[in-house]
Design a protein around this motif. Structure first.
Motif, mmCIF file in Angstrom:
data_model
loop_
_atom_site.group_PDB
_atom_site.id
_atom_site.type_symbol
_atom_site.label_atom_id
_atom_site.label_comp_id
_atom_site.label_asym_id
_atom_site.label_seq_id
_atom_site.Cartn_x
_atom_site.Cartn_y
_atom_site.Cartn_z
ATOM 1 N N UNK A 186 -1.134 -5.211 22.129
ATOM 2 C CA UNK A 186 -0.535 -5.533 23.351
ATOM 3 C C UNK A 186 0.799 -6.058 23.420
ATOM 4 N N UNK A 187 1.460 -6.823 22.310
ATOM 5 C CA UNK A 187 2.432 -7.534 22.009
ATOM 6 C C UNK A 187 3.390 -6.865 21.269
ATOM 7 N N UNK A 188 3.196 -5.519 20.875
ATOM 8 C CA UNK A 188 3.988 -5.075 19.634
ATOM 9 C C UNK A 188 5.340 -4.771 19.994
ATOM 10 N N UNK A 189 5.841 -4.529 21.325
ATOM 11 C CA UNK A 189 7.154 -4.323 21.785
ATOM 12 C C UNK A 189 7.662 -5.419 22.407
ATOM 13 N N UNK A 190 9.244 -5.665 22.319
ATOM 14 C CA UNK A 190 9.696 -6.735 22.989
ATOM 15 C C UNK A 190 9.504 -6.838 24.687
ATOM 16 N N UNK A 229 17.698 -13.293 15.688
ATOM 17 C CA UNK A 229 16.682 -12.884 15.204
ATOM 18 C C UNK A 229 15.936 -11.804 16.038
ATOM 19 N N UNK A 230 15.814 -10.713 15.577
ATOM 20 C CA UNK A 230 15.092 -9.479 16.190
ATOM 21 C C UNK A 230 13.572 -9.742 16.568
ATOM 22 N N UNK A 231 13.179 -9.190 17.786
ATOM 23 C CA UNK A 231 11.596 -9.446 17.966
ATOM 24 C C UNK A 231 10.689 -8.853 17.077
ATOM 25 N N UNK A 232 9.727 -9.687 16.662
ATOM 26 C CA UNK A 232 8.486 -8.941 15.856
ATOM 27 C C UNK A 232 7.172 -9.482 16.791
ATOM 28 N N UNK A 233 6.455 -8.603 16.865
ATOM 29 C CA UNK A 233 5.229 -8.986 17.475
ATOM 30 C C UNK A 233 4.221 -9.962 16.771
ATOM 31 N N UNK A 234 2.925 -10.122 17.124
ATOM 32 C CA UNK A 234 2.214 -10.984 16.541
ATOM 33 C C UNK A 234 1.403 -10.363 15.384
#
Length: 177
Positions: free
Chosen positions: A39-43, A96-101
């Motif tokens: 569910x949280x893979x994208x920014x 720092x670019x977004x990285x999901x959980x």
């Protein structure tokens, strides 16, 4: 945030406001609710009560790596954006670019914490960490960022919890060693 030990594990004082965080398919972060890595893979979209003429910093961290019982990599930086005008995150400077959980298998729930700080001045940094690397993400300390950039206490925040799912190996394969 007090009830899940974010205070004192990460910050000294809980923010007074809740940041609204919305992922794809209208998945919303609810204080401490559980979401999946899929569910949280994208920014996400992030909103808070912002002054239009002020600059803000957004930080997302995981203090529970590799597990909450054994957080030897505390904290992992998942996203860091500075110089955000108002609450226009897309117009800020990505440090720092977004990285999901991506919690490892059998490590239980990890807390993923979003904190918003009102800046007292523009932050000057050349640092940039892409989403494909671990370098510069492990063993950071929110309190060190607060001191280094004179951020004070967070003005808004939110968090969710996540544990391993089938998306985690896909996420980990994207990391360059």
């Amino acid at each position: 945030m007090d009830s899940n030990d974010i205070v004192p594990d990460v910050i000294d004082e809980a923010p007074k406001e809740i940041a609204e965080i919305t992922y794809a398919d209208d998945v919303k972060v609810e204080l401490g609710g559980e979401l999946t890595p899929t569910q949280v893979k994208d920014q996400p979209e992030v909103n808070w009560n912002a002054e239009s003429d002020a600059l803000y910093t957004l930080l997302m961290i995981d203090p529970d790596a590799p597990s909450r019982k054994n957080p030897i990599f505390r904290e992992i930086n998942h996203w860091f954006v500075v110089n955000i005008p108002g609450n226009k995150v897309a117009d800020g400077q990505v440090v720092v670019e977004y990285r999901g959980s991506g919690p490892p298998k059998d490590t239980g729930l990890h807390r993923y914490i979003f904190l918003v700080f009102k800046q007292s001045e523009k932050i000057v940094t050349e640092l940039f960490i892409p989403k494909t690397t671990r370098e510069g993400r492990l063993n950071i300390k929110t309190r060190d960022y607060i001191d280094e950039f004179n951020l004070g206490n967070p003005i808004a925040g939110n968090y969710y919890q996540a544990q391993y799912d089938d998306y985690v190996p896909i996420l980990h394969r994207q990391i360059q060693k």
